[in-house]
Design an enzyme around this catalytic site. Structure first.
Site, short mmCIF file in Angstrom:
data_model
loop_
_atom_site.label_atom_id
_atom_site.label_comp_id
_atom_site.label_asym_id
_atom_site.label_seq_id
_atom_site.Cartn_x
_atom_site.Cartn_y
_atom_site.Cartn_z
N ASP A 134 -13.50 -93.23 6.82
CA ASP A 134 -13.68 -92.02 6.44
C ASP A 134 -11.63 -90.97 6.10
OD1 ASP A 134 -13.96 -89.34 8.01
OD2 ASP A 134 -13.94 -89.71 9.80
N ASN A 135 -12.23 -90.04 5.92
CA ASN A 135 -11.02 -89.41 5.63
C ASN A 135 -10.31 -90.02 4.03
OD1 ASN A 135 -11.20 -87.54 7.90
ND2 ASN A 135 -10.38 -89.27 8.99
N CYS A 137 -10.44 -79.86 9.87
CA CYS A 137 -11.34 -80.76 9.69
C CYS A 137 -10.83 -81.21 7.98
CB CYS A 137 -12.96 -81.09 10.44
SG CYS A 137 -13.98 -82.22 9.24
#
Length: 864
Positions: free
Chosen positions: A255-256, A121
């Protein structure tokens, strides 16, 4: 294409028809994941649901190169779909020469490949960042990583052989799963160059460590993007779309990301358009490493200074860049000791060839020598005498481009890609002999020391000390009076102050005069007036933050007289007893009475629960059977009710922590009432809705507390409104904009206005939803549409069959100008909004101000 008999036989031998099954953890019973088998040894990071979990470091190291499926990192954004092999399909569309939908058996026709890949992750080690300054992501420790052998077909083969290859203008390959998160199916994209290049080995996998993919890992099929963060490897893969643009899925932007450290909040990122800037998206992993052993809390006796101590751990990176060295320093970087990189992959390959059918020899040696998709393990022996006087052990790792882990932590808003030196503190103790204690940066639930008690990470310890010091140094909170000067009031005195001109309440045995705050209260005066003259401690805690509690200081006028009794007070009547005392009616009068009371909690029984979508429920509640038939449920149009539940539905303590929210019913009958409510399951970095997740666990026949009605917008009928205690007469046009479950007050208003007999205003509704499945009351709205009601539906995702004739994408100025007031101009018109706050704040209100001006918005636009 000729059938691949060998792989079809493997399918039946492995029973690919079903995801692996096993024992169901008690934590998952009663959640949408009750069908998923999980190992109780994993460390859950975000509560029960959805599952986000990492492996305790000792277990991770015990299993060596290959991480067992049951212990492998899990990152879920919503419920795990109950897919089946035989009816699952993948649609390949967009800029391909032959758009096609394929089945799982179709995938088995292509040549299979098995690759060892480390999945990590992007948030791994985020808790260290959160110790410095909270990010908007939950706290991963260092164990959000795992390695498995995945079997499947190369994405390039799937597109070339089945979909006829790419069109020349193709730039991005977008993928989406069929999970149902609060934002829809999780999706993202990678470049065509990465997806189609034989250098990157992007795999469409259906096996993991020789078994069918577990439910948590994407059964029956997922994408594996080696070298990338785990967020690019889409699970439960159901859509592949080739495009000139990056994925338009909400998760692609939300996200990310790694923003500059000057971006301090999600609101700032939104206002300054950081989210949509592709330069800050994360794809490749950076070089990173962890000291595993000695494990956190380990104690090593200094009884023999001639012996050695072994340090070990792991390191990984991205972009197919080899990890070339791992180094340890005992003096904060002045000197370094080179650790040995252990050839664990050879052990993994041997095991995989014996158990998973992995055949390394089918690939040329040039291929095997140029693939670095997995972690490495490292080890070093240090004379224990060298640790005397050492305060910390630090690790840094390098890759073949000579990129190296930085010394200091670089904070960013989402807490991604933290790869600073991994630091382990050493403490000399005498317990009873002279020993060293090893203290890692952070801990996770379940981390314990060999001493039998919980030892915080050194960063957690530092944070606790800093917080205590700041608290001690902070000036005392301002008060209007000292404790001795506070006037004492009896409960009977406080109970007299219950009007809009004189509103007192009790919080934590202190008395506050909130009259000056009524107009400024974000929830409207009625919310406070419900609690006027009462002890609202429980309700206040259920709704408000510490900031709101601090604001109370300005309104403090006294303290409550607390009478001391020699004997215990009598047991107060139960809630049902209280109901009975308020429902009595003179039978001879024939008068019915509303069951609801704005100043008392009333219990309703859950009679029915319907799943309208993966996250939307319709709850039907009824008056308890033993309540007189003379009591009915009634609610003025536009008003809502408070719902109260324990934050933890399984908390059986005498005073569980409560949560309370207001909801507008969709339908009110004489003895039953319906609510359409979206359940906000935890997703991404958001913990989820406290009340909705508790409400979703209520079983049929159980009771829930309600109080009301409350609200500032009431429709009186015949074009007349009472809004914030101001009457609006003869309204000709009502324009409404709703998003998601924000349709419920609009639905109430529409039904009431269509029943008007004297003056029937014209109405228009613009209703925005993600997909056609999430449009609540779709059929009903279509049936009600007439010459006095116009409905405009706007979808983020439209059906693929081309049948959709409504709006698409976001709510725009064009939609507003054409559909908000589609009837002839009139000076007597009002607009009402209800939906997610970002939609209203960043979209609807700015467009309304631009189209109609500040004056119109101030006087004629209202939000439920």
């Amino acid at each position: 294409m000729a059938p691949n008999v060998e792989l079809l036989q493997q399918k039946h031998n492995l029973d690919l028809h079903h995801a692996p099954t096993g024992l169901i953890d008690a934590k998952d019973i009663g959640t949408p994941d009750a069908h998923v088998s999980r190992d109780p040894n994993i460390t859950r990071l975000t509560g029960k649901h959805p599952l986000n979990a990492e492996t305790p470091i000792p277990l991770l190291m015990d299993h060596g190169f290959i991480t067992p499926n049951s212990l492998h990192i899990v990152r879920n954004h919503g419920p795990v779909p109950q897919n089946q092999w035989d009816n699952h399909s993948i649609t390949i569309s967009g800029l391909v020469n032959k758009p096609v939908t394929i089945t799982m058996d179709d995938i088995l026709q292509l040549p299979s490949h098995t690759l060892p890949v480390t999945i990590c992750c992007a948030g791994n080690r985020r808790k260290e960042q959160n110790m410095i300054k909270p990010s908007i992501g939950f706290s991963w420790g260092p164990g959000g990583v795992g390695t498995a052998y995945y079997t499947g077909v190369f994405l390039r083969d799937l597109i070339n052989e089945v979909a006829g290859g790419l069109k020349p203008e193709a730039l991005h390959i977008c993928m989406e799963g069929n999970d149902n998160t609060a934002k829809g199916g999780y999706g993202t994209s990678i470049t065509v160059n990465r997806a189609m290049s034989p250098e990157f080995d992007v795999l469409i996998a259906y096996k993991m460590n020789g078994e069918p993919l577990p439910y948590d890992h994407g059964y029956p099929v997922r994408c594996i993007v080696p070298g990338c963060i785990g967020g690019r490897s889409v699970k439960w893969l159901s859509k592949i779309e080739v495009s000139t643009q990056v994925s338009q899925n909400p998760f692609q932007n939300a996200d990310n990301k790694v923003f500059p450290p000057t971006v301090l909040s999600a609101d700032q990122a939104t206002e300054e358009n950081w989210w949509t800037n592709p330069d800050y998206s994360v794809y490749d992993l950076n070089v990173n490493g962890v000291v595993a052993a000695p494990y956190h809390g380990s104690k090593v006796a200094l009884d023999d200074l001639n012996k050695n101590i072994t340090l070990n751990g792991f390191a990984y990176g991205g972009s197919n860049r080899k990890v070339t060295r791992c180094e340890i320093t005992l003096d904060d970087g002045k000197t370094w000791k080179l650790a040995d990189i252990i050839d664990k992959k050879s052990e993994g390959d041997r095991y995989a060839s014996e158990h998973y059918g992995y055949d390394k020899s089918k690939y040329p040696e040039s291929y095997n020598q140029t693939r670095y998709w997995t972690w490495v393990h490292w080890s070093i022996e240090i004379p224990i005498a060298d640790l005397l006087g050492v305060q910390e052990i630090c690790l840094r790792c390098w890759n073949e481009t000579n990129s190296v882990m930085p010394k200091d932590l670089n904070w960013s808003l989402m807490g991604m890609l933290n790869n600073c030196w991994y630091r382990v503190k050493l403490h000399l103790i005498r317990d009873p002999t002279l020993s060293l204690i090893f203290q890692h940066p952070t801990t996770l639930p379940g981390d314990t020391t060999q001493l039998g008690n919980t030892l915080p990470g050194w960063m957690e310890e530092n944070q606790a000390e800093a917080t205590a010091a700041a608290s001690a140094a902070a000036p005392p909170k301002k008060t209007l009076f000292s404790a001795d000067e506070l006037k004492t009031f009896t409960l009977q005195e406080v109970e007299k102050h219950i009007s809009e001109d004189d509103c007192w309440l009790i919080y934590d045995n202190l008395v506050y005069d909130c009259t000056p705050f009524l107009e400024a209260h974000p929830g409207g005066a009625s919310s406070i007036l419900l609690a006027a003259g009462t002890d609202c401690t429980e309700e206040f805690d259920a709704i408000h933050s510490q900031k709101a509690k601090d604001m109370l200081t300005d309104y403090l006028i006294g303290k409550l007289e607390v009478k001391r009794q020699a004997s215990p007070p009598p047991t107060p009547p139960s809630e049902m007893d209280q109901v009975e005392t308020t429902k009595s009616i003179d039978p001879s009068s024939g008068v019915v009475k509303s069951y609801f009371d704005p100043r008392k909690w009333k219990k309703l029984v859950l009679q029915k629960k319907e799943h309208m979508s993966a996250t939307i429920r319709r709850f039907t509640f009824a008056i308890p059977q033993d309540v007189s038939q003379d009591c009915i449920l009634s609610l003025p149009t536009g008003l809502h009710l408070f719902i109260k539940l324990p934050e933890d539905i399984n908390d059986t303590s005498a005073k569980p922590k409560m949560v309370m929210r207001a909801y507008t019913p969709s339908k009110v009958n004489t003895r039953t009432i319906e609510f359409v409510i979206k359940v906000y399951f935890p997703f991404n970095s958001v913990p989820g809705g406290k009340l909705t997740t508790s409400l979703d666990q209520i079983r049929l026949g159980e009771t829930v507390d309600f109080k009301g009605p409350v609200g500032e917008i009431q429709y009186l009928g015949d074009g007349e409104f009472n809004i914030h205690n101001k009457l609006y007469h003869d309204i000709d046009q009502i324009g409404m904009v709703a998003g998601g479950t924000g349709i419920t007050p609009m639905w109430q208003l529409i039904q009431a206005a269509l029943q008007d007999s004297v003056k029937r205003p014209f109405m228009s509704l613009i209703y925005c939803a993600r997909s056609i499945d999430e449009i609540i009351f779709y059929k009903e709205l279509k049936q009600l549409e007439c010459d006095r009601l116009r409905v405009r539906l706007v979808l983020s995702e439209v059906p693929d069959d081309g049948s959709w004739t409504g709006g698409t994408g976001r709510f725009t100025m064009e939609e507003l100008q054409q559909y908000l007031f589609p009837f002839s101009d009139s000076t007597s018109r009002l607009a009402f909004l209800c939906g997610p706050d970002p939609m209203l704040t960043h979209c609807c209100l700015p467009l309304l101000k631009e189209a109609y001006g500040d004056n119109f918005c101030a006087n004629s636009v209202f939000t439920f």
